[in-house]
Design a protein around this motif. Structure first.
Motif, mmCIF file in Angstrom:
data_model
loop_
_atom_site.group_PDB
_atom_site.id
_atom_site.type_symbol
_atom_site.label_atom_id
_atom_site.label_comp_id
_atom_site.label_asym_id
_atom_site.label_seq_id
_atom_site.Cartn_x
_atom_site.Cartn_y
_atom_site.Cartn_z
ATOM 1 N N GLY A 156 0.818 -1.205 0.000
ATOM 2 C CA GLY A 156 0.000 0.000 0.000
ATOM 3 C C GLY A 156 0.852 1.256 0.000
ATOM 4 O O GLY A 156 1.991 1.237 0.451
ATOM 5 N N VAL A 157 0.300 2.307 -0.559
ATOM 6 C CA VAL A 157 0.987 3.603 -0.510
ATOM 7 C C VAL A 157 0.036 4.617 0.104
ATOM 8 O O VAL A 157 -1.184 4.428 0.066
ATOM 9 N N PRO A 158 0.581 5.710 0.664
ATOM 10 C CA PRO A 158 -0.283 6.652 1.391
ATOM 11 C C PRO A 158 -1.441 7.221 0.560
ATOM 12 O O PRO A 158 -2.497 7.510 1.102
ATOM 13 N N SER A 159 -1.271 7.349 -0.744
ATOM 14 C CA SER A 159 -2.354 7.947 -1.537
ATOM 15 C C SER A 159 -3.527 6.984 -1.757
ATOM 16 O O SER A 159 -4.567 7.377 -2.288
ATOM 17 N N ASP A 160 -3.356 5.714 -1.342
ATOM 18 C CA ASP A 160 -4.386 4.712 -1.636
ATOM 19 C C ASP A 160 -5.756 5.052 -1.051
ATOM 20 O O ASP A 160 -6.780 4.809 -1.696
ATOM 21 N N LEU A 161 -5.795 5.591 0.149
ATOM 22 C CA LEU A 161 -7.088 5.897 0.771
ATOM 23 C C LEU A 161 -7.870 6.888 -0.067
ATOM 24 O O LEU A 161 -9.063 6.714 -0.337
ATOM 25 N N LYS A 162 -7.169 7.942 -0.475
ATOM 26 C CA LYS A 162 -7.818 8.989 -1.259
ATOM 27 C C LYS A 162 -8.280 8.431 -2.607
ATOM 28 O O LYS A 162 -9.395 8.712 -3.071
ATOM 29 N N THR A 163 -7.404 7.641 -3.212
ATOM 30 C CA THR A 163 -7.753 7.079 -4.520
ATOM 31 C C THR A 163 -8.959 6.166 -4.394
ATOM 32 O O THR A 163 -9.924 6.262 -5.165
ATOM 33 N N LEU A 164 -8.925 5.285 -3.394
ATOM 34 C CA LEU A 164 -10.044 4.358 -3.189
ATOM 35 C C LEU A 164 -11.363 5.106 -3.093
ATOM 36 O O LEU A 164 -12.336 4.778 -3.779
ATOM 37 N N THR A 165 -11.390 6.108 -2.228
ATOM 38 C CA THR A 165 -12.630 6.843 -2.016
ATOM 39 C C THR A 165 -13.082 7.514 -3.306
ATOM 40 O O THR A 165 -14.265 7.473 -3.656
ATOM 41 N N SER A 166 -12.140 8.093 -4.014
ATOM 42 C CA SER A 166 -12.570 8.833 -5.191
ATOM 43 C C SER A 166 -13.007 7.884 -6.310
ATOM 44 O O SER A 166 -13.892 8.226 -7.090
ATOM 45 N N VAL A 167 -12.407 6.703 -6.372
ATOM 46 C CA VAL A 167 -12.889 5.724 -7.366
ATOM 47 C C VAL A 167 -14.337 5.364 -7.035
ATOM 48 O O VAL A 167 -15.211 5.357 -7.910
ATOM 49 N N GLY A 168 -14.594 5.109 -5.756
ATOM 50 C CA GLY A 168 -15.970 4.815 -5.333
ATOM 51 C C GLY A 168 -16.910 5.963 -5.690
ATOM 52 O O GLY A 168 -17.999 5.739 -6.223
ATOM 53 N N ASP A 169 -16.461 7.189 -5.439
ATOM 54 C CA ASP A 169 -17.297 8.354 -5.757
ATOM 55 C C ASP A 169 -17.590 8.446 -7.251
ATOM 56 O O ASP A 169 -18.643 8.938 -7.662
ATOM 57 N N ASN A 170 -16.626 8.009 -8.045
ATOM 58 C CA ASN A 170 -16.804 8.092 -9.506
ATOM 59 C C ASN A 170 -17.683 6.977 -10.064
ATOM 60 O O ASN A 170 -17.985 6.975 -11.245
ATOM 61 N N ILE A 171 -18.023 6.018 -9.209
ATOM 62 C CA ILE A 171 -18.912 4.940 -9.677
ATOM 63 C C ILE A 171 -20.350 5.204 -9.223
ATOM 64 O O ILE A 171 -21.276 5.190 -10.035
ATOM 65 N N ALA A 172 -20.506 5.433 -7.924
ATOM 66 C CA ALA A 172 -21.854 5.532 -7.351
ATOM 67 C C ALA A 172 -22.682 6.607 -8.046
ATOM 68 O O ALA A 172 -22.225 7.736 -8.224
ATOM 69 N N GLY A 173 -23.877 6.220 -8.458
ATOM 70 C CA GLY A 173 -24.792 7.176 -9.065
ATOM 71 C C GLY A 173 -24.546 7.422 -10.531
ATOM 72 O O GLY A 173 -25.205 8.255 -11.149
ATOM 73 N N ARG A 174 -23.574 6.725 -11.103
ATOM 74 C CA ARG A 174 -23.244 7.030 -12.508
ATOM 75 C C ARG A 174 -23.331 5.812 -13.415
ATOM 76 O O ARG A 174 -22.805 5.827 -14.521
ATOM 77 N N THR A 175 -23.939 4.761 -12.917
ATOM 78 C CA THR A 175 -23.977 3.529 -13.692
ATOM 79 C C THR A 175 -25.400 3.231 -14.170
ATOM 80 O O THR A 175 -26.346 3.910 -13.773
ATOM 81 N N ILE A 176 -25.520 2.206 -15.006
ATOM 82 C CA ILE A 176 -26.831 1.845 -15.543
ATOM 83 C C ILE A 176 -27.729 1.292 -14.435
ATOM 84 O O ILE A 176 -28.901 1.616 -14.355
ATOM 85 N N CYS A 177 -27.143 0.466 -13.566
ATOM 86 C CA CYS A 177 -27.987 -0.149 -12.535
ATOM 87 C C CYS A 177 -27.399 0.110 -11.154
ATOM 88 O O CYS A 177 -26.355 0.742 -11.009
ATOM 89 N N ALA A 178 -28.060 -0.408 -10.153
ATOM 90 C CA ALA A 178 -27.669 -0.143 -8.772
ATOM 91 C C ALA A 178 -26.396 -0.880 -8.353
ATOM 92 O O ALA A 178 -25.907 -0.696 -7.234
ATOM 93 N N PHE A 179 -25.855 -1.717 -9.240
ATOM 94 C CA PHE A 179 -24.595 -2.380 -8.921
ATOM 95 C C PHE A 179 -23.510 -1.340 -8.646
ATOM 96 O O PHE A 179 -22.604 -1.570 -7.839
ATOM 97 N N GLY A 180 -23.599 -0.212 -9.319
ATOM 98 C CA GLY A 180 -22.613 0.855 -9.104
ATOM 99 C C GLY A 180 -22.546 1.237 -7.643
ATOM 100 O O GLY A 180 -21.467 1.289 -7.037
ATOM 101 N N GLU A 181 -23.717 1.481 -7.059
ATOM 102 C CA GLU A 181 -23.764 1.797 -5.627
ATOM 103 C C GLU A 181 -23.315 0.587 -4.815
ATOM 104 O O GLU A 181 -22.560 0.715 -3.855
ATOM 105 N N ALA A 182 -23.806 -0.566 -5.194
ATOM 106 C CA ALA A 182 -23.501 -1.778 -4.431
ATOM 107 C C ALA A 182 -21.994 -1.982 -4.299
ATOM 108 O O ALA A 182 -21.510 -2.387 -3.241
ATOM 109 N N CYS A 183 -21.253 -1.702 -5.350
ATOM 110 C CA CYS A 183 -19.811 -1.933 -5.252
ATOM 111 C C CYS A 183 -19.077 -0.730 -4.679
ATOM 112 O O CYS A 183 -17.976 -0.880 -4.146
#
Lengths: 466, 571, 165
Positions: free
Chosen positions: A398-425
């Motif tokens: 792991g590297v220190p930037s991982d937390l920020k990256t993880l969260t922002s990847v999640g933010d870039n998925i939720a609410g932007r997908t065809i189905c609710a799987f986006g939120e689910a993951c």
């Protein structure tokens, strides 16, 4: 109807309200139609067939039943979405894909009380005007599929199913359709595509709302196994009486499935909202193992946002506004939503203080990366990226930037997908990282650099072990 | 404060990035934005295909005026429109249609974040091999990266490995690592050409586009998938690694493979054609063309191209200069009476050339003028059974009611010896029934063609002309549309534009004034050909003009119109 | 590919469950039938399904590769699926997996995303991780063939394996 007695060691907890699970683990009970009829089975179908179909729907609306699959959408309202001027065939599909990690309730209905499901389905078919229904059952329930097929044959012989049911005008066929191992088939439009023999890519909504454009572009109602069973009981007691069970807006009973770090994991049917998280964990499930403290709870299947022990939640508005802790949360749809998570499918996963949340999240991320259908960009690319980051974290790279990256990847998925799987993951990542940053930071210190471990190896197992 | 335009039956008011516009009811949001000059980036959306909404690049913010409570008036903004209540979640602009009072924000923070996020997702597993990618320069991944990308990578993981250089059909290669899984190609083969051979296998991030090993992508429209592929995943075997796209010059023209007249772009550099691609014309070919037409340009590079005028001496031909060739041709023809001369022209010729043939026939006093009928296999999409691009031009200009009907009598008269001189344009008649035995009866045979074929070999005088991409002119397609050919490259060697050759021959016989511009020739023609009355060459425009009624319809376009009507595609 | 008359009959029965113009719906049922017969799904099986249902072979390939329930390589005589997901992992499924491999003599070191199944040298057992089998309260759980087992831990794996020969 006799008062059921249960198999020794599997008796319901005293705070349970057994309606759907009345016959689960029942002594002397089997899945045969003989057992079922002797216990008063199919009486409610007869009752429903004497009503107008609209009256059946109205009873379900009155009951306030909310879908037990995950989204908690009112079942009667869903039925009402079939276009009134519809001329196409209507289909009913029972979603028995039970695949949200942490959930294990439909399994017992299918295996031990198949006729309850069939009766509930027949009543529902009658209400929505469906002449053909499918039970989409996950491939891993191969035994369950056989039991259901057998039950359908039994019901056909008794004319509960088939042509001119019970001498009336109602015709209805039920077919079993087995899945083949895909979480996405729990999403109703993914399920429909799968049933059509296509890749289970969820459809865009609008325009493809199943109630109007579902299976074969015909109006289709997709309901969860448990929801369909409730319909039978709503007809039995009437919508108004049913609505008195549970709490307002969160009516009836629901089956909570508890797994993880409790002394007595299992399934418990309770009145919705009549039991708190603390009572569920500490009384019903016997609390945590000796010497352990609660660390967090995933309250509604693995996609639900995690709750952290010690958190405070503000619920209610105006005069009824109050602040509660995790143990005080009533297990209903609305309160869990107000606490920032969801009741989902009723799968409660409990984690004690021996757990490293980075390992937990990595396990969840692996699941969602494996299950993403790959149709739309954010989920397809993001779910595997999140898994790769947590893979690296738990492997000591792991590297220190991982937390920020993880969260922002999640933010870039939720609410932007065809189905609710986006939120689910995305929700697990967003919530675990936000609520347990210290667990993740442990894995991003430079000291860990270079420790190469395969997450499926022995070491990975060690990480999940106490 | 601007006045609110009333909602009419066909139009609705939509606010795009703060500006109110009126668009047709049922317009897709993405098209409404385009009309408001707010281009919304997208990969999977294509107006001629259904919208799966899978790329998520066109996410925008959307809002609607809230429904007012009973008895209450809607709250109005400064412009007098009902106030918009914005939705917290972004929506895709490609599959959703506008509604009265809708607001769309394409430049809000949320919309920008969405695009940036999707761009990053599309690039993390992309090989970033732009330096060797044929799509470079016309790749939407590249373009949108500049406009909507982050400009830095934070992806520390190994990329997903996928198949590369996959042979999926005779004319196409697939690079799955470059593929963004937009499914445009899958939808094209399924929805437009009914050859449902493409699909996705595996799942999640490992999903790959492929064909079944026993069933390649081989239909005659397969190369359209290369055009609509927004990235470098599908490349044309014909074009791969041949030329960087930014070096090429594009010339708008018309395909000459059949009577359909598909509108095309000819891409060339330094007098060499590198590819042809369809150019959208919703009255002719929509956005498509067939592979055979597309690859047809290779015959222009044939080693058999004629590069100099030639005169037969004994058994072989000898190169001469143009004045000599024209003089000898004119002299040769003038030896015969009109009814001793025949002209076989070609429906490959432009209207202007055909018009000069008509003038020539008048000068020579012959009525033995016809074109060959050349039919082959057509299909239910675009390919026409008439394999000549300008049969309707020949009908209109040479006043032929049924082109090809005089050919047999011309042949008989040559055999009987009553026709002694023959001029052949653009057709290798030796392989169309006029064999050695027939043609040897002639006293004088002149051929104008671009290839050294058997007919040329038998000819006394050979005049090398220009191919369809080497000249300008007009043609009338199967549905009666007058369309323009433009010159992309020069004809090779000393070969010349056919209208100039024909004019030189005419002038050598009639002594009239020369016309120096094709446009003037067109105008002269338009003054005597009723169907072209009042038209000018420049007036034809890029998309052509209908000039005659043929009663023919285009099945592919009819199906597209039907899908537009059903709301399946934007069109 | 030749199939038995019995299988063909069963296939027709499945096809009859769907509207006449929607035969494609029977893709999954037919693939299941062939997997039951052969233990896995190969290209021939997929082509048979395509022909039977009158659909493009690519559409069957699309399904055969999407669902992990369809095995693309031959399993052992007994195929074991160990649940890998959260509750089972918390209950020790990774140890269960290791114990299975040890007792059945399976080497999982060459397992990859595209090749998830490992087979014992004698071909008797094969094993793979499965995602959530929906019995989270009794983990670790596993399927051996169609038979379902609960609370399968490192201690009782050997005993379980003995039941199969």
């Amino acid at each position: 109807m006799a008062v059921p007695k249960y198999i020794k060691g599997k008796e319901p907890h005293k705070s349970e309200y057994r309606m759907i699970f009345r016959n689960v683990d029942r002594r002397g009970w089997d899945a045969s139609i003989k057992s079922y009829i002797a216990d008063g089975g199919y009486k409610d179908l007869k009752k429903a067939l004497k009503m107008k179909s609209q009256e059946v729907t109205d009873e379900v609306k009155t009951s306030g039943l909310r879908g037990r699959g995950g989204a908690g959408f009112p079942t009667g309202v869903k039925w009402g979405f079939i276009p009134p001027d519809n001329k196409k065939p209507v289909y009913l599909i029972c979603n028995s894909d039970e695949s949200e990690p942490g959930t294990f309730k439909d399994r017992y209905i299918v295996h031990q009380d198949p006729h309850q499901l069939i009766e509930g389905m027949l009543i529902s078919c009658y209400a929505v005007g469906a002449k053909v229904a499918y039970i989409y059952i996950r491939e891993e329930f191969s035994e369950g599929a056989k039991i259901l097929e057998n039950a359908i044959e039994e019901a056909r012989k008794k004319n509960f199913l088939g042509k001119k049911i019970l001498g009336g005008k109602f015709n209805c066929e039920i077919f079993i359709h087995r899945g083949a191992g895909a979480y996405i088939c729990g999403e109703e439009t993914g399920l429909i595509e799968s049933l059509e023999g296509k890749r289970p890519y969820p459809r865009i909504k609008p325009p493809y709302f199943p109630a109007a454009l579902g299976l074969y572009m015909c109006p289709t109602i997709v309901n969860n196994v448990e929801s369909l069973c409730h319909v039978k009981h709503i007809i039995a007691m009437g919508g108004q009486k049913y609505a008195k069970i549970g709490t307002p807006r969160n009516t009836g009973t629901r089956i909570l499935c508890v797994s993880g770090d409790v002394v007595r994991p299992g399934y418990f049917e309770v009145e919705v909202g009549k039991i708190t998280m603390g009572e569920l964990i500490n009384d019903v499930c016997g609390g945590l193992r000796k010497g352990r403290k609660l660390k967090g709870v995933i309250p509604g299947g693995s996609s639900a946002k995690v709750l952290r022990a010690g958190e405070k939640y503000t619920i209610g508005t105006g005069e009824s506004e109050r602040t509660i802790g995790i143990n005080d949360i009533p297990m209903d749809f609305d309160t869990l939503a107000a606490c920032g998570s969801m009741a989902g499918s009723g799968g409660v996963i409990v984690m004690d203080d021996s757990r490293d949340m980075a390992w937990i999240l990595n396990n969840i991320n692996t699941f969602y990366a494996h299950e993403s259908c790959g149709q739309c960009t954010p989920c397809r690319e993001g779910s595997l990226w999140m898994k790769k980051i947590t893979d690296r974290m738990v492997s000591g790279a792991g590297v220190p930037s991982d937390l920020k990256t993880l969260t922002s990847v999640g933010d870039n998925i939720a609410g932007r997908t065809i189905c609710a799987f986006g939120e689910a993951c995305a929700w697990p990542t967003q919530s675990f990282v936000a609520k347990f940053p210290e667990d993740f930071k442990k894995h991003t210190s430079r000291r860990n650099a270079g420790k190469e471990l395969n997450p499926e190896s022995k070491a990975a197992a060690a990480g999940l072990k106490r | 404060m601007s006045a609110v335009k009333k909602q009419t039956e066909d139009l609705v008011n939509v606010q795009v990035d703060g500006h109110w516009i009126q668009v047709k009811k049922g317009t897709r949001m993405i098209e409404a934005c385009k009309q408001a000059s707010a281009e919304v980036p997208h990969y999977c959306y294509h107006p001629k295909l259904t919208s799966p909404g899978n790329c998520r690049m066109c996410l925008v913010e959307m809002g609607m005026p809230p429904r007012p409570a009973p008895g209450q008036e809607a709250e109005l903004d400064n412009d007098g429109h009902a106030k918009i209540s914005w939705m917290p979640r972004p929506v895709i602009a490609c599959a959703n249609s506008v509604a009265e009072g809708m607001g769309i924000r394409t430049q809000s923070t949320l919309a920008k974040e969405c695009r940036e996020g999707v761009m990053e997702f599309l690039l993390i597993n992309h090989p970033l091999d732009c330096p060797i990618c044929d799509q470079a320069g016309e790749c939407t991944l590249q373009e949108y990266s500049v406009e909507h990308g982050k400009g830095e990578s934070r992806f520390l993981e190994n990329k997903v490995k996928k198949p590369k250089n996959v042979d999926i059909g005779p004319r196409i290669r697939l690079d799955d690592e470059r593929c963004v899984l937009c499914s445009r190609c899958v939808r094209f083969t399924r929805e437009i050409v009914d050859d449902d051979v493409l699909g996705f296998v595996d799942r999640g991030s490992h999903s790959v586009l492929t064909v079944h090993p026993d069933k390649p992508l081989a239909n005659n429209y397969s190369l359209n998938t290369v055009d609509i592929c927004p990235v470098g995943a599908l490349t044309s075997n014909d074009f791969r690694f041949k030329m960087r796209v930014w070096f090429m010059r594009e010339t708008k023209s018309v395909c000459n493979g059949c009577a359909r007249g598909c509108n095309i772009l000819i891409s060339s550099r330094e007098n060499k054609i590198y590819r042809q691609t369809p150019r959208e014309n919703n009255e002719v070919n929509s956005s498509w063309m067939c592979d055979s037409g597309r690859l047809n340009y290779h015959f222009l590079e044939s080693g058999a191209r004629l590069t100099d005028p030639m005169i037969k001496k004994g058994k072989s031909h000898e190169t001469v200069d143009w004045p000599q060739a024209i003089r000898r041709a004119a002299e040769g023809l003038l030896k015969y009476k009109g009814d001793e001369i025949a002209i076989i022209a070609s429906a490959r010729m432009t209207n202007e050339e055909l018009y000069l043939v008509r003038v020539l026939a008048d000068t020579l006093g012959t009525r033995n003028v016809d074109t060959l009928k050349c039919h082959g296999e057509g299909d239910d999409y675009l390919s026409h059974e008439d394999k000549r691009p300008n049969t309707n031009g020949a009908k209109v200009i040479l006043k032929l009611s049924s082109p090809g009907s005089k050919i047999n009598s011309i042949k008989r008269d040559i055999e009987s010896g009553s026709i002694k001189a023959l001029l052949v344009y653009g057709e290798n008649i030796a392989s169309k029934g006029f064999d050695d035995g027939v043609l040897s009866n002639l006293k004088f045979l002149v051929t104008s063609h671009i290839l050294a074929n058997p007919t040329a070999k038998l000819s006394g005088i050979v005049l090398p002309g220009a191919g369809y991409a080497e000249k300008r002119g007009s043609m009338i397609n199967a549905t009666g549309r007058l369309q323009l050919l433009n010159k992309a490259i020069e004809p090779p060697g000393n070969s010349r534009d056919d209208w100039e050759i024909l004019q030189d021959l005419n002038r050598a016989m009639d002594g009239k004034d020369f016309i120096y511009e094709l446009a003037d020739l067109f105008s002269e023609m338009a003054s005597v050909v009723p169907a072209l009355k009042g038209l000018t060459l420049s007036g034809i425009g890029e998309k052509g003009v209908p000039v005659i009624e043929t009663g023919e319809t285009i099945p592919l376009l009819e199906r597209e119109a039907q899908r537009v009507k059903q709301g399946l595609i934007a069109g | 590919m030749e199939v038995s008359r019995e299988l063909n009959k069963q296939a027709n029965e499945y096809i009859s469950h769907y509207p006449n113009d929607q035969k494609r719906s029977a893709s999954l049922p037919l693939l299941h039938l062939l997997q039951q017969e052969h233990g896995y799904i190969n290209e021939e099986s997929m082509n048979w399904v395509a022909e039977k249902l009158d659909i493009e072979p690519i559409h069957v390939l699309e399904l055969g590769t999407f669902y992990p329930g369809f095995r693309q390589t031959a399993p052992g005589k007994y195929h074991i699926r160990v649940c890998r997901t959260l509750s089972c992992a918390m209950a020790g499924c990774y140890e269960t997996m290791e114990k299975f491999c040890e007792v059945a003599g399976i080497d999982r070191s060459r397992v990859t995303h595209h090749n998830p199944i490992a087979v014992s040298e004698d071909g008797k057992f094969s094993i793979e991780f499965a995602e959530c089998l929906a019995s989270c309260g009794t983990g670790p759980v596993c399927l051996i063939g169609d038979e379902f087992y609960e609370s399968v831990n490192a201690e009782n794996v050997a005993e379980l394996i003995e039941k199969y020969d």
